[in-house]
Design a protein around this motif. Structure first.
Motif, mmCIF file in Angstrom:
data_model
loop_
_atom_site.group_PDB
_atom_site.id
_atom_site.type_symbol
_atom_site.label_atom_id
_atom_site.label_comp_id
_atom_site.label_asym_id
_atom_site.label_seq_id
_atom_site.Cartn_x
_atom_site.Cartn_y
_atom_site.Cartn_z
ATOM 1 N N SER A 359 40.072 -22.884 -1.111
ATOM 2 C CA SER A 359 40.115 -21.348 -2.054
ATOM 3 C C SER A 359 39.709 -21.883 -3.396
ATOM 4 O O SER A 359 39.294 -20.949 -4.344
ATOM 5 C CB SER A 359 41.329 -20.639 -1.990
ATOM 6 N N VAL A 360 39.916 -23.220 -3.949
ATOM 7 C CA VAL A 360 39.536 -23.599 -5.263
ATOM 8 C C VAL A 360 38.161 -23.749 -5.543
ATOM 9 O O VAL A 360 37.560 -24.675 -4.855
ATOM 10 C CB VAL A 360 40.262 -24.733 -5.616
ATOM 11 N N VAL A 377 35.442 -35.449 -5.517
ATOM 12 C CA VAL A 377 35.593 -35.813 -3.970
ATOM 13 C C VAL A 377 36.065 -34.621 -3.218
ATOM 14 O O VAL A 377 36.014 -34.558 -2.092
ATOM 15 C CB VAL A 377 36.566 -36.939 -3.863
ATOM 16 N N ASN A 378 36.416 -33.543 -3.879
ATOM 17 C CA ASN A 378 36.713 -32.414 -3.290
ATOM 18 C C ASN A 378 35.473 -31.234 -3.543
ATOM 19 O O ASN A 378 35.689 -30.453 -2.934
ATOM 20 C CB ASN A 378 37.943 -31.919 -3.867
ATOM 21 N N GLY A 379 34.548 -31.864 -4.153
ATOM 22 C CA GLY A 379 33.304 -30.844 -4.207
ATOM 23 C C GLY A 379 33.451 -29.774 -5.383
ATOM 24 O O GLY A 379 33.035 -28.679 -4.993
ATOM 25 N N VAL A 380 34.414 -29.934 -6.131
ATOM 26 C CA VAL A 380 34.686 -28.723 -7.269
ATOM 27 C C VAL A 380 34.056 -29.039 -8.352
ATOM 28 O O VAL A 380 34.167 -29.992 -9.319
ATOM 29 C CB VAL A 380 36.174 -28.671 -7.398
ATOM 30 N N PRO A 381 33.260 -27.726 -8.904
ATOM 31 C CA PRO A 381 32.474 -28.003 -10.202
ATOM 32 C C PRO A 381 33.860 -27.856 -11.443
ATOM 33 O O PRO A 381 34.684 -27.553 -11.072
ATOM 34 C CB PRO A 381 31.491 -26.813 -10.240
ATOM 35 N N ASP A 433 26.366 -17.645 -10.603
ATOM 36 C CA ASP A 433 24.841 -17.340 -11.015
ATOM 37 C C ASP A 433 23.999 -18.455 -10.779
ATOM 38 O O ASP A 433 24.563 -19.250 -10.213
ATOM 39 C CB ASP A 433 24.713 -16.784 -12.182
ATOM 40 N N ASP A 434 22.615 -18.438 -11.159
ATOM 41 C CA ASP A 434 21.782 -19.300 -10.769
ATOM 42 C C ASP A 434 22.230 -20.842 -10.982
ATOM 43 O O ASP A 434 22.289 -21.461 -10.233
ATOM 44 C CB ASP A 434 20.746 -19.114 -11.354
ATOM 45 N N ASP A 435 22.996 -20.653 -12.377
ATOM 46 C CA ASP A 435 23.274 -22.297 -12.586
ATOM 47 C C ASP A 435 24.677 -22.626 -11.759
ATOM 48 O O ASP A 435 24.828 -23.956 -11.570
ATOM 49 C CB ASP A 435 23.900 -22.176 -14.349
ATOM 50 N N GLY A 436 25.639 -21.678 -11.697
ATOM 51 C CA GLY A 436 26.411 -21.859 -10.954
ATOM 52 C C GLY A 436 26.317 -22.475 -9.441
ATOM 53 O O GLY A 436 26.773 -23.309 -8.958
ATOM 54 N N VAL A 437 25.139 -21.684 -8.791
ATOM 55 C CA VAL A 437 24.614 -22.194 -7.398
ATOM 56 C C VAL A 437 24.462 -23.585 -7.704
ATOM 57 O O VAL A 437 24.642 -24.183 -6.688
ATOM 58 C CB VAL A 437 23.507 -21.361 -6.936
ATOM 59 N N LYS A 438 23.517 -23.802 -8.308
ATOM 60 C CA LYS A 438 23.002 -25.453 -8.441
ATOM 61 C C LYS A 438 24.134 -26.265 -8.886
ATOM 62 O O LYS A 438 24.237 -27.376 -8.297
ATOM 63 C CB LYS A 438 21.875 -25.477 -9.632
ATOM 64 N N MET A 439 25.123 -25.822 -9.604
ATOM 65 C CA MET A 439 26.158 -26.749 -9.903
ATOM 66 C C MET A 439 26.885 -26.840 -8.559
ATOM 67 O O MET A 439 27.238 -28.292 -8.074
ATOM 68 C CB MET A 439 27.126 -26.137 -11.003
ATOM 69 N N ARG A 440 27.180 -26.148 -8.030
ATOM 70 C CA ARG A 440 28.087 -26.207 -6.697
ATOM 71 C C ARG A 440 27.417 -27.015 -5.489
ATOM 72 O O ARG A 440 28.002 -27.896 -4.833
ATOM 73 C CB ARG A 440 28.183 -24.738 -6.168
ATOM 74 N N ALA A 441 25.863 -26.838 -5.611
ATOM 75 C CA ALA A 441 25.160 -27.485 -4.469
ATOM 76 C C ALA A 441 25.125 -28.864 -5.021
ATOM 77 O O ALA A 441 25.187 -29.898 -3.980
ATOM 78 C CB ALA A 441 23.855 -27.104 -4.571
ATOM 79 N N GLU A 448 29.505 -35.985 -0.827
ATOM 80 C CA GLU A 448 28.903 -36.573 0.207
ATOM 81 C C GLU A 448 28.627 -38.224 0.023
ATOM 82 O O GLU A 448 28.875 -39.064 0.817
ATOM 83 C CB GLU A 448 27.794 -36.029 0.632
ATOM 84 N N ASN A 449 27.942 -38.418 -1.301
ATOM 85 C CA ASN A 449 27.594 -39.885 -1.460
ATOM 86 C C ASN A 449 28.926 -40.524 -1.893
ATOM 87 O O ASN A 449 28.975 -41.904 -1.873
ATOM 88 C CB ASN A 449 26.576 -39.929 -2.565
#
Length: 483
Positions: A359-360, A377-381, A433-441, A448-449
């Protein structure tokens, strides 16, 4: 001394969780994956009878299976050597120096002959002890390779000229003026001399371990190994051994907090924490509270009492017992108005477990390197809110190079970040938003790396293999010399 069947590694951790946590990660890796004997010696800032005093809320690390031995060195009071104007780096250096005789005695009394000594940034004066016991000696940088590159270049700066521009590091990303470590700005301050001394001491080590990995900082790690100018300054091997972070233990969340997190949508909660030492002013605390409320986003906020004009105040100010009335520092009615959307937790929270929860979706962080790695390592921006030490560099790295963070327009150490800007940053991270989506991806790619670094072809796996081979060879030499 008795020679063990496997190398005996001695780790020395400076005061503070920021230094202890990565040392414990290193110890766990060496014991579980290489079968080494490991002893961690820990320096504390105040008297304490046992290891549990080192960790908040008695959240101790599991040593029940004797993975390693954790020893708290008897407290040495060095306050008489500290001046009223001395800053963090000088105070830690003076404190550490007082423990050299104690560690020498501990090494001499060990049952098993020690093979490797690893010290962190503030323990470089201890490297001479390794020579007395015929040990390999490494410096462990619990930060990134870019910070290491800056550090080894500091002795080249002209001490008589105040630095007024970006710091250019051959083959590496330059360090912008606002991101340079504070001691470089003031050659007349004792912190500058301490920093230069540390940089020179690092050059006497047999190698450096860094809490990073190849894919995170490929350009910097390549330059440290291959750039001719850097190699003239520092011609020692650099081993990327990260990401070393504390393992997730779901039981630490507790029933109430876990239940609340489970009820929240995926990626909808902002976690707010400034590490084990970071503090805000009263005015900034109020602005942050309003920003959280105005964003209308869910949040968990680890709140400490404000300290004026000391962003690292929690490192040197006792805060025990100050959590009972913690909400007095918030705007009137804040707790009532946000009771359904937010959780205010006094003083300390199980950060690793919170960041690992589905949820975070964002982390407003001081960008200490441990916290930064736990977020990656937890994929959190990240909303980067640097306060002291190399945190400005960490913030620049995650924002500019990795693209997984945003920063306020004004450095939090240079002014107050207003509630409207805080609200906008929170919504950008959480609402995607657009920037947020890119950041999360992008942060998912980094996640992963980070995992790949520990595979058999990864940089971390290879680094640990090289370190292990070096230790095995030194143990053979020690045995041969004894016979």
């Amino acid at each position: 001394m008795i020679f063990p069947t496997k190398p005996h590694v001695v780790l020395l951790a400076s005061p503070g969780l920021g230094h202890l946590i990565p040392m414990i990660g290193l110890a766990t890796r060496l014991t579980k994956h290489h079968g080494f004997h490991v002893t961690i010696f820990v320096v504390t800032m105040e008297p304490g009878p046992n290891k549990h005093n080192l960790l908040p809320n008695n959240q101790s690390y599991n040593t029940s299976q004797d993975l390693y031995n954790l020893v708290v060195l008897p407290y040495v009071d060095s306050s008489a050597q500290m001046g009223l104007t001395d800053k963090i780096m000088t105070r830690l250096s003076i404190m550490m120096r007082g423990y050299i005789p104690t560690l020498r005695a501990e090494l001499g009394s060990m049952q098993h002959n020690p093979t490797l000594l690893v010290v962190d940034l503030f323990g470089t004066e201890f490297l001479s002890l390794a020579n007395e016991f015929n040990m390999i000696k490494y410096v462990y940088i619990p930060s990134n390779a870019w910070f290491l590159a800056e550090t080894i270049c500091v002795p080249l700066l002209d001490k008589q000229v105040k630095h007024e521009g970006p710091l250019n590091i051959s083959g590496c990303k330059r360090v912008e003026y606002d991101d340079i470590l504070d001691p470089v700005f003031d050659p007349g301050n004792r912190d500058y001399d301490v920093y230069v001394s540390i940089a020179l001491d690092i050059g006497t080590a047999d190698g450096v371990l860094v809490n990073t990995w190849e894919q995170l900082e490929p350009k910097t790690l390549f330059s440290l190994k291959n750039n001719n100018i850097l190699r003239e300054i520092f011609n020692k091997p650099v081993y990327p051994v990260g990401p070393l972070v504390r393992p997730v233990r779901p039981e630490c969340l507790g029933g109430e907090l876990l239940e609340w997190l489970d009820e929240q949508p995926k990626d909808s909660v902002l976690y707010v924490s400034f590490g084990s030492g970071g503090t805000l002013s009263s005015q900034q605390t109020i602005e942050l509270a309003w920003g959280l409320e105005m964003s209308q986003q869910r949040f968990i906020w680890v709140l400490r009492p404000p300290i004026e004009h000391d962003v690292a105040g929690a490192l040197f100010h006792a805060m025990d017992g100050q959590d009972k009335n913690i909400t007095q520092y918030l705007p009137p009615g804040f707790m009532t108005r946000t009771r359904n959307s937010g959780k205010v937790i006094p003083m300390w929270a199980p950060q690793t477990e919170i960041l690992a929860h589905s949820s975070v979706g964002g982390f407003l962080s001081h960008c200490g390197w441990n916290s930064t790695l736990e977020s990656l390592v937890n994929g959190v921006p990240i909303i980067a809110w640097p306060l002291y030490a190399e945190q400005n560099m960490n913030a620049a790295l995650v924002e500019e190079d990795l693209g997984v963070a945003i920063r306020p327009k004004v450095l939090p150490t240079k002014g107050v970040v207003g509630r409207e800007e805080i609200m906008e940053m929170i919504n950008k991270i959480i609402e995607e938003d657009d920037d947020g989506v890119k950041m999360r991806a992008r942060v998912k790619e980094v996640q992963e790396n980070a995992i790949k670094a520990y595979t058999i072809e990864g940089s971390t796996w290879k680094s640990f293999g090289q370190v292990a081979n070096n230790c095995e060879n030194r143990l053979k030499e020690q045995r041969a010399k004894a016979t």
